[in-house]
Design an enzyme around this catalytic site. Structure first.
Site, PDB file in Angstrom:
ATOM      1  N   HIS A  52       0.861  -1.141   0.137  1.00  0.00           N
ATOM      2  CA  HIS A  52      -0.055  -0.042  -0.208  1.00  0.00           C
ATOM      3  C   HIS A  52       0.783   1.317  -0.105  1.00  0.00           C
ATOM      4  CE1 HIS A  52      -3.713  -2.300   1.822  1.00  0.00           C
ATOM      5  NE2 HIS A  52      -3.418  -2.767   0.734  1.00  0.00           N
ATOM      6  N   GLU A  54       1.026   3.828   1.945  1.00  0.00           N
ATOM      7  CA  GLU A  54       1.815   4.251   3.256  1.00  0.00           C
ATOM      8  C   GLU A  54       2.708   3.334   3.389  1.00  0.00           C
ATOM      9  OE1 GLU A  54      -2.797   4.527   4.089  1.00  0.00           O
ATOM     10  OE2 GLU A  54      -1.474   3.192   2.677  1.00  0.00           O
ATOM     11  N   CYS A  80      -5.670   1.420   5.978  1.00  0.00           N
ATOM     12  CA  CYS A  80      -6.471   0.211   6.107  1.00  0.00           C
ATOM     13  C   CYS A  80      -6.331  -0.341   7.707  1.00  0.00           C
ATOM     14  CB  CYS A  80      -5.956  -0.875   5.256  1.00  0.00           C
ATOM     15  SG  CYS A  80      -4.440  -1.483   5.512  1.00  0.00           S
ATOM     16  N   CYS A  89      -2.126  -0.736   7.718  1.00  0.00           N
ATOM     17  CA  CYS A  89      -1.169   0.186   7.729  1.00  0.00           C
ATOM     18  C   CYS A  89      -1.457   1.178   8.814  1.00  0.00           C
ATOM     19  CB  CYS A  89      -1.455   1.244   6.545  1.00  0.00           C
ATOM     20  SG  CYS A  89      -1.063   0.449   4.716  1.00  0.00           S
TER      21      CYS A  89
END
Length: 148
Positions: A52, A54, A80, A89
């Site tokens: 992801h 992040e 998330c 995350c």
């Protein structure tokens, strides 16, 4: 409350757009990590959706030798909250001691939808929502249709 610089969210939106429709069923998210108005790391959701945005921005910042404690993370979609194909995350942000998260929109996924924000706030992280929300909704319109 920490100062918010809309430029960094605009940059996160640009990063997200660079991954447009290359992220599988995940949104094309952009992320910028900042401390003292200096960008420490930035990234976008990688092809296929993992890692992801992040996690990618954190990886890049740390590869440059930066410590993320006390930094601000700007991301176009709420971090998330659950471990799916990749770790949460929100939990990673907590582990890295990032102190402020600025997000454009909530993640409408039923397993997230405010849960990432709740986790961050319960850990003492300041969360600011809605920065450049209209631009994020426009950028992610095709992905958001799946949640209507």
């Amino acid at each position: 409350m920490p100062e918010i610089n809309p430029y960094f969210m605009t940059r996160a939106l640009e990063l997200g757009k660079s991954a447009f429709k290359k992220t599988g069923d995940n949104p094309w998210v952009g992320c910028v990590i900042v401390k003292d108005d200096k960008i420490l790391g930035e990234g976008h959701t990688q092809p296929g959706g993992i890692p992801h945005a992040e996690a990618e921005a954190i990886r890049i910042a740390e590869s440059k030798g930066h410590t993320l404690s006390g930094s601000t993370l700007y991301c176009t979609v709420e971090p998330c909250s659950f471990h799916g194909r990749s770790p949460s995350c929100a939990n990673t942000i907590i582990e890295k001691k990032i102190s402020h998260v600025v997000t454009a929109i909530r993640d409408p996924h039923p397993k997230v939808n405010g849960e990432g924000i709740r986790i961050l706030k319960e850990a003492g992280i300041t969360v600011t929502e809605g920065i450049e929300a209209d631009a994020a909704r426009l950028s992610l319109a095709d992905w958001l249709k799946g949640f209507e």
